[in-house]
Motif scaffolding. Structure first.
Motif, PDB file in Angstrom:
ATOM      1  N   LEU A  90     -11.588 -32.161  28.178  1.00 51.63           N
ATOM      2  CA  LEU A  90     -12.227 -30.947  27.674  1.00 51.63           C
ATOM      3  C   LEU A  90     -13.689 -31.249  27.343  1.00 51.63           C
ATOM      4  N   HIS A  91     -14.580 -30.762  28.189  1.00 51.63           N
ATOM      5  CA  HIS A  91     -16.022 -30.981  28.047  1.00 51.63           C
ATOM      6  C   HIS A  91     -16.687 -29.611  27.945  1.00 51.63           C
ATOM      7  N   ALA A  92     -17.297 -29.346  26.800  1.00 52.53           N
ATOM      8  CA  ALA A  92     -17.867 -28.024  26.552  1.00 52.53           C
ATOM      9  C   ALA A  92     -18.868 -27.621  27.629  1.00 52.53           C
ATOM     10  N   ALA A  93     -19.667 -28.571  28.111  1.00 51.12           N
ATOM     11  CA  ALA A  93     -20.685 -28.242  29.117  1.00 51.12           C
ATOM     12  C   ALA A  93     -20.042 -27.776  30.421  1.00 51.12           C
ATOM     13  N   VAL A  94     -18.906 -28.356  30.786  1.00 51.42           N
ATOM     14  CA  VAL A  94     -18.205 -27.936  31.998  1.00 51.42           C
ATOM     15  C   VAL A  94     -17.632 -26.535  31.815  1.00 51.42           C
ATOM     16  N   VAL A  95     -17.009 -26.299  30.671  1.00 51.08           N
ATOM     17  CA  VAL A  95     -16.445 -24.971  30.381  1.00 51.08           C
ATOM     18  C   VAL A  95     -17.545 -23.915  30.410  1.00 51.08           C
ATOM     19  N   GLU A  96     -18.669 -24.216  29.781  1.00 51.73           N
ATOM     20  CA  GLU A  96     -19.754 -23.239  29.704  1.00 51.73           C
ATOM     21  C   GLU A  96     -20.382 -22.986  31.074  1.00 51.73           C
ATOM     22  N   ARG A  97     -20.488 -24.024  31.909  1.00 51.91           N
ATOM     23  CA  ARG A  97     -21.048 -23.814  33.247  1.00 51.91           C
ATOM     24  C   ARG A  97     -20.127 -22.946  34.092  1.00 51.91           C
ATOM     25  N   CYS A  98     -18.838 -23.163  33.971  1.00 55.37           N
ATOM     26  CA  CYS A  98     -17.879 -22.316  34.691  1.00 55.37           C
ATOM     27  C   CYS A  98     -18.008 -20.861  34.244  1.00 55.37           C
ATOM     28  N   ARG A  99     -18.163 -20.665  32.963  1.00 50.02           N
ATOM     29  CA  ARG A  99     -18.331 -19.299  32.455  1.00 50.02           C
ATOM     30  C   ARG A  99     -19.614 -18.685  32.991  1.00 50.02           C
ATOM     31  N   ASP A 100     -20.682 -19.470  33.034  1.00 46.47           N
ATOM     32  CA  ASP A 100     -21.952 -18.959  33.567  1.00 46.47           C
ATOM     33  C   ASP A 100     -21.780 -18.459  35.000  1.00 46.47           C
ATOM     34  N   LEU A 101     -20.943 -19.160  35.768  1.00 47.02           N
ATOM     35  CA  LEU A 101     -20.740 -18.829  37.179  1.00 47.02           C
ATOM     36  C   LEU A 101     -19.584 -17.856  37.399  1.00 47.02           C
ATOM     37  N   GLY A 102     -18.880 -17.497  36.331  1.00 47.28           N
ATOM     38  CA  GLY A 102     -17.757 -16.574  36.462  1.00 47.28           C
ATOM     39  C   GLY A 102     -16.550 -17.174  37.157  1.00 47.28           C
ATOM     40  N   VAL A 103     -16.338 -18.473  36.946  1.00 47.45           N
ATOM     41  CA  VAL A 103     -15.240 -19.179  37.597  1.00 47.45           C
ATOM     42  C   VAL A 103     -14.230 -19.631  36.534  1.00 47.45           C
ATOM     43  N   PRO A 104     -12.940 -19.347  36.713  1.00 48.21           N
ATOM     44  CA  PRO A 104     -11.939 -19.807  35.749  1.00 48.21           C
ATOM     45  C   PRO A 104     -11.918 -21.327  35.658  1.00 48.21           C
TER      46      PRO A 104
END
Length: 211
Positions: A90-104
């Protein structure tokens, strides 16, 4: 945006693939589709994984990128056609980048502290990894107590013998596993064996549903 939870809940099975190159990727995708499973994760552990993912995504398969550990990998996976992202931790930066791109995104957890961070980040579905070492079905039950809204996709050390014990738990959406298309079977080009294993697993899941 892919409704990943619905896809996972429908098939309850997520093949975890280590494949390289477009021709192998396409062959594995066809084997899974022939078995009736339109979902897979391609791990970014080997050279040529993104090329395999791109070829698989061009078919009628919803393909995710696995072993994603950096935001840059998120970008490259999505550019290659990944419909979702799976991470071992669980890496916050990865989660946030996915959200930025609209990817689950399906981030990995192994502890209650991981789950607390998941809640803080608004993550509702996580990959429990490595499931067998973390504690197996007993760990899912334990985590469900303080985190009743969380949904789990256990992965790691799981095979046909463990399917029922995981899928009988309401908090488990699906199970991830590499036994459907292990490296030796892929290397030998035994596409029919991948289809056979996948059909067998789906049949086992269907039988469990009617019990």
């Amino acid at each position: 945006m892919t409704d990943l939870d619905s896809l996972l809940a429908r098939g309850r099975l997520l093949p975890v693939l280590t494949v390289a190159g477009p021709s192998i990727g396409s062959a594995v995708a066809e084997a899974l589709l022939t078995a009736g499973l339109p979902l897979a994760e391609v791990t970014l552990r080997v050279d040529g994984a993104l090329e395999a993912l791109r070829a698989m995504a061009a078919l009628e398969l919803t393909v995710g990128a696995g072993t994603v550990v950096t935001p840059d990998q998120v970008d490259r996976a999505v550019e290659a056609g990944a419909s979702f992202v799976v991470s071992p931790g669980l890496h916050a930066a990865v989660v946030e980048r996915c959200r930025d791109l609209g990817v689950p995104v399906l981030p990995g957890i192994a502890t209650a502290s991981d789950l607390m961070l998941a809640v803080e980040l608004g993550v509702e579905t996580v990959k429990m990894f490595p499931a067998d070492l973390v504690g197996g079905p007993a760990a899912v039950k334990a985590f469900t107590g303080p985190f009743p809204a969380m949904r789990f996709v256990p992965t790691g050390g799981i095979g046909p013998a463990q399917l029922s014990s995981y899928l009988s738990l309401p908090a488990v959406l699906a199970v991830g596993g590499s036994w459907l298309a292990p490296r030796d079977v892929v290397a030998a080009g035994r596409w029919d064996e991948i289809t056979r294993r996948t059909r067998q697993a789906l049949q086992q899941i269907d039988e469990e549903r009617v019990r």
